[in-house]
Design a protein around this motif. Structure first.
Motif, PDB file in Angstrom:
ATOM      1  N   THR A  39     -13.081  -6.548   1.590  1.00  0.00           N
ATOM      2  CA  THR A  39     -12.079  -5.663   2.190  1.00  0.00           C
ATOM      3  C   THR A  39     -11.002  -5.309   1.158  1.00  0.00           C
ATOM      4  O   THR A  39     -10.491  -4.197   1.143  1.00  0.00           O
ATOM      5  CB  THR A  39     -11.450  -6.302   3.450  1.00  0.00           C
ATOM      6  N   GLY A  40     -10.697  -6.259   0.255  1.00  0.00           N
ATOM      7  CA  GLY A  40      -9.712  -5.987  -0.800  1.00  0.00           C
ATOM      8  C   GLY A  40     -10.196  -4.853  -1.700  1.00  0.00           C
ATOM      9  O   GLY A  40      -9.440  -3.932  -2.018  1.00  0.00           O
ATOM     10  N   LEU A  43     -10.041  -1.552   0.172  1.00  0.00           N
ATOM     11  CA  LEU A  43      -8.653  -1.081   0.294  1.00  0.00           C
ATOM     12  C   LEU A  43      -8.130  -0.543  -1.035  1.00  0.00           C
ATOM     13  O   LEU A  43      -7.462   0.498  -1.072  1.00  0.00           O
ATOM     14  CB  LEU A  43      -7.743  -2.216   0.787  1.00  0.00           C
ATOM     15  N   GLY A  64       1.779  -8.634  -1.263  1.00  0.00           N
ATOM     16  CA  GLY A  64       0.928  -9.792  -0.946  1.00  0.00           C
ATOM     17  C   GLY A  64       0.838 -10.099   0.534  1.00  0.00           C
ATOM     18  O   GLY A  64       0.358 -11.154   0.927  1.00  0.00           O
ATOM     19  N   GLN A 100      -8.679 -11.167  13.773  1.00  0.00           N
ATOM     20  CA  GLN A 100      -9.815 -10.503  13.111  1.00  0.00           C
ATOM     21  C   GLN A 100     -11.112 -11.256  13.398  1.00  0.00           C
ATOM     22  O   GLN A 100     -12.156 -10.655  13.658  1.00  0.00           O
ATOM     23  CB  GLN A 100      -9.589 -10.431  11.595  1.00  0.00           C
ATOM     24  N   ASP A 169      -1.121  -7.173  -7.749  1.00  0.00           N
ATOM     25  CA  ASP A 169      -0.710  -8.295  -6.900  1.00  0.00           C
ATOM     26  C   ASP A 169      -1.078  -9.646  -7.499  1.00  0.00           C
ATOM     27  O   ASP A 169      -0.985 -10.673  -6.842  1.00  0.00           O
ATOM     28  CB  ASP A 169      -1.246  -8.139  -5.464  1.00  0.00           C
TER      29      ASP A 169
HETATM   30  P1  AMP Z   1      -8.115  -9.499  -1.876  1.00  0.00           P
HETATM   31  O1  AMP Z   1      -8.720  -8.619  -2.916  1.00  0.00           O
HETATM   32  O2  AMP Z   1      -9.138 -10.019  -0.893  1.00  0.00           O
HETATM   33  O3  AMP Z   1      -7.266 -10.599  -2.460  1.00  0.00           O
HETATM   34  O4  AMP Z   1      -7.137  -8.569  -1.008  1.00  0.00           O
HETATM   35  C1  AMP Z   1      -6.034  -7.910  -1.601  1.00  0.00           C
HETATM   36  C2  AMP Z   1      -5.047  -7.492  -0.527  1.00  0.00           C
HETATM   37  O5  AMP Z   1      -5.677  -6.595   0.399  1.00  0.00           O
HETATM   38  C3  AMP Z   1      -4.523  -8.632   0.348  1.00  0.00           C
HETATM   39  O6  AMP Z   1      -3.429  -9.310  -0.249  1.00  0.00           O
HETATM   40  C4  AMP Z   1      -4.110  -7.864   1.612  1.00  0.00           C
HETATM   41  O7  AMP Z   1      -2.906  -7.160   1.419  1.00  0.00           O
HETATM   42  C5  AMP Z   1      -5.221  -6.833   1.731  1.00  0.00           C
HETATM   43  N1  AMP Z   1      -6.364  -7.348   2.530  1.00  0.00           N
HETATM   44  C6  AMP Z   1      -7.647  -7.558   2.105  1.00  0.00           C
HETATM   45  N2  AMP Z   1      -8.413  -8.013   3.098  1.00  0.00           N
HETATM   46  C7  AMP Z   1      -7.621  -8.090   4.198  1.00  0.00           C
HETATM   47  C8  AMP Z   1      -7.825  -8.515   5.540  1.00  0.00           C
HETATM   48  N3  AMP Z   1      -9.014  -8.961   5.963  1.00  0.00           N
HETATM   49  N4  AMP Z   1      -6.763  -8.462   6.388  1.00  0.00           N
HETATM   50  C9  AMP Z   1      -5.560  -8.005   5.989  1.00  0.00           C
HETATM   51  N5  AMP Z   1      -5.295  -7.622   4.740  1.00  0.00           N
HETATM   52  C10 AMP Z   1      -6.305  -7.650   3.833  1.00  0.00           C
END
Ligand code: AMP
Length: 227
Positions: A39-40, A43, A64, A100, A169
């Protein structure tokens, strides 16, 4: 009845930021032939493309914090509904809150599907911070390179010579907040999935190869049970 290929796995990778979920997921994707859904990553792509979702998510990601549940639930429902994920998938970074997880369980139940396993990558805090602050990504192939393990900062990606960059981040202050957010909002999922008998804890310390061996072993056992 769940009629999909018994060898295909539906797996969640759980663990704090820096535990190595993305790195391991890319390996599992290759070895087990299931799509890695982060998901990261999805996004970040939306942020780069400045889509409506990207614009909404960016402010949370920069400090974060978690993006609101409903945005993520819609995103994941859309992604899991795509044909390549029909037989199996590997979720990295989802679910991150109990809401979720509950909504996702309903989503799978409605399609007569069930998760095979939830792999928890277990790593000490000290190692997490060292890993994140040394983490660089390749702009071209997406590889994850930890410069803390190297003698000097490489000029480019060791795999494809692409440009290396650090995630916004991954800065120290944001990392601390991400760890707190993990403890507060995501760590309760460990008990949630343990209660369902789905949790498998894997020691996430040591080299990428060490962890990959443990992860593969655990997933092969899981496949053996399913087959
Ligand atoms: P990650 O790459 O998984 O560390 O995600 C980076 C950022 O994306 C996180 O710090 C959140 O801001 C957002 N994010 C990713 N996955 C989720 C999720 N399942 N729920 C909420 N925010 C998410």
């Amino acid at each position: 009845m769940d009629s999909r290929d018994p060898k295909a796995l539906m797996v969640i990778l759980l663990g704090p930021p820096g535990a190595g979920k993305g790195t391991q997921a890319r390996r599992i994707e290759e070895e087990f032939g299931v799509p890695h859904i982060s998901t990261g990553d999805i996004l970040r792509e939306h942020v780069t493309l400045e889509t409506e979702l990207g614009q909404k998510a960016q402010q949370y990601m920069e400090c974060g914090e978690l993006v609101p549940d409903q945005l993520i639930i819609d995103l994941i429902a859309d992604r899991i509904g795509q044909p390549d994920a029909a037989e199996g998938f590997l979720l990295d970074g989802f679910p991150r809150t109990t809401r979720q997880a509950v909504v996702f369980e309903e989503f799978l139940n409605n399609r007569q599907l069930k998760l095979d396993t939830v792999l928890l990558l277990d790593v000490e805090d000290e190692q997490l911070i060292a890993r994140i602050s040394g983490r660089y990504l390749c702009r071209d192939c997406g590889s994850d390179i930890n410069v803390a393990e190297l003698e000097s900062m490489p000029e480019s990606c060791a795999y494809c010579d692409g440009e290396l960059y650090q995630r916004e981040d991954d800065r120290e202050e944001t990392v601390k907040n991400r760890l707190q957010v993990y403890r507060r909002q995501t760590a309760p999922l460990v008990e949630y999935y343990r209660g369902q008998g789905l949790l498998k804890k894997v020691d996430g310390s040591g080299t990428v190869e060490d962890v990959a061996r443990r992860v593969t072993e655990t997933l092969k056992q899981e496949q053996g049970q399913e087959a």
